[in-house]
Write a protein that holds these residues in place. Structure first.
Motif, PDB file in Angstrom:
ATOM      1  N   THR A  40       0.088   5.351   0.880  1.00 28.21           N
ATOM      2  CA  THR A  40      -0.919   6.553   1.126  1.00 28.21           C
ATOM      3  C   THR A  40      -0.224   7.923   1.126  1.00 28.21           C
ATOM      4  O   THR A  40       0.752   8.154   1.558  1.00 28.21           O
ATOM      5  CB  THR A  40      -1.193   6.500   2.698  1.00 28.21           C
TER       6      THR A  40
ATOM      7  N   THR B 279      -6.705  12.817   1.384  1.00 33.38           N
ATOM      8  CA  THR B 279      -5.689  11.667   1.470  1.00 33.38           C
ATOM      9  C   THR B 279      -6.380  10.462   0.555  1.00 33.38           C
ATOM     10  O   THR B 279      -7.596  10.276   0.478  1.00 33.38           O
ATOM     11  CB  THR B 279      -6.027  11.024   2.821  1.00 33.38           C
TER      12      THR B 279
ATOM     13  N   HIS C 179       1.065  -1.160   0.029  1.00 33.92           N
ATOM     14  CA  HIS C 179      -0.023  -0.081   0.133  1.00 33.92           C
ATOM     15  C   HIS C 179       0.737   1.205   0.232  1.00 33.92           C
ATOM     16  O   HIS C 179       1.993   1.200   0.390  1.00 33.92           O
ATOM     17  CB  HIS C 179      -0.924   0.137   1.203  1.00 33.92           C
TER      18      HIS C 179
ATOM     19  N   THR D 129      -5.290   6.417  -0.239  1.00 30.68           N
ATOM     20  CA  THR D 129      -4.536   5.225   0.010  1.00 30.68           C
ATOM     21  C   THR D 129      -4.943   4.276  -1.269  1.00 30.68           C
ATOM     22  O   THR D 129      -5.878   3.888  -1.563  1.00 30.68           O
ATOM     23  CB  THR D 129      -5.170   4.431   1.107  1.00 30.68           C
TER      24      THR D 129
END
Length: 320
Positions: free
Chosen positions: A120, A139, A118, A141
């Motif tokens: 972010t 934000t 991942h 992700t």
């Protein structure tokens, strides 16, 4: 790893995440999906570039995360709490397109967290940027999961009532070919929004029955017979993650998009070719709220208040 340095001197990083058969590269410039690789397939499934200058120029929409308002506002104005906000008129001198020069895809995001699977990134806008009120925090992700799913979760907050509707603007060609000819398309939408010559919605919501926009059953597409720059209406409100469409290449590689968003814009890339490549090379498949919503009372609203949080989830699942 270092990807490049922008024309304004900003260092841009590339982060590659992978799981199962899928590997995806993300740039901190524009939160761009730059490269998508599936095991056993010898080409990227998305249209990208290894040159940052391309993303600052003609490829600024390729793979990028566009906000705070994706798509078009027909009169370049948004009325919020009784006040009219004038937006940049960056299409035909009259229309607001993809939030203009200060948009999220035209700036660096900050990588705040990453692992093998991942990444972010965050981005902040001050009150008045992109012509809109509110100090806003965004934000995103990106996450990969075996065997072949990429997910994107976008959140946004504001301290003043504002407008917000993001879209990822990746272009897809599952065959690595010169055009999207001979791909097969399925769209789970019973209606769509016809467009004006300037490509914003007319305001009509039209059933797909008996029209060239009926893709409820799989249909092979060709640039000779099909043209796209329309929103397909998946719902009239945001809802839990739900399959929106499936695109399958002649090679057998397939992509299914699921999203929480009530619409998905399909655009055929007739204007945005990579250097030395064909127009119509890929299809943009943009999960989002319906375009030009502030000017159409029957469209789902994109107004966001300080007591709310904007959240979009979209997934891309690949098989070969």
């Amino acid at each position: 790893m270092h990807f490049g340095t922008s024309s304004t001197g900003v260092d841009v990083e590339k982060v590659t995440i992978s799981a199962g058969d899928l590997s995806v590269s993300i740039l901190t410039w524009g939160a761009i999906i730059q490269d998508v690789r599936l095991a056993g397939v010898d080409h990227s499934l998305t249209l990208g570039s290894d040159d940052l200058a391309d993303y600052e120029g003609g490829l600024r929409h390729h793979g990028s995360l566009i906000g705070p308002i994706a798509n078009r506002i027909s009169n370049a104005r948004v009325k919020i709490d009784g006040m009219m906000y004038e937006l940049e008129r960056n299409q035909d001198g009259a229309i607001h397109l993809h939030s203009g020069a200060q948009a999220t895809h035209r700036r660096a995001w900050t990588l705040v967290d990453a692992s093998d699977t991942h990444a972010t990134l965050t981005c902040t806008m001050r009150d008045g940027e992109c012509g809109l009120p509110g100090n806003r925090d965004f934000t995103v992700t990106y996450r990969v999961a075996a065997p072949g799913t990429l997910s994107m979760e976008i959140t946004g907050t504001t301290d003043t009532t504002t407008a917000m509707s993001f879209a990822n603007h990746s272009y897809w060609n599952l065959d690595g070919s010169d055009s999207w000819d001979d791909h097969t398309l399925t769209v789970h939408a019973d209606s769509y929004l016809p467009g004006t010559p300037q490509c914003y919605p007319t305001g009509e919501i039209v059933a797909v029955d008996g029209t060239p926009m009926d893709f409820r059953k799989p249909r092979k597409i060709s640039r000779q017979t099909d043209t796209f720059d329309n929103n397909f209406c998946l719902a009239d409100h945001r809802r839990p993650l739900h399959d929106a469409l499936t695109l399958t290449g002649a090679s057998g590689v397939s992509l299914t998009i699921a999203t929480t968003e009530p619409g998905i814009q399909i655009y055929d890339n007739k204007d945005g070719a990579r250097p030395g490549r064909s127009t119509h090379e890929g299809l943009a498949l943009e999960a989002q709220f319906w375009p030009d919503a502030p000017n159409n009372r029957d469209f789902p609203s994109i107004i966001l208040t300080p007591d709310q949080s904007y959240t979009q989830v979209t997934t891309w699942t690949f098989t070969a």
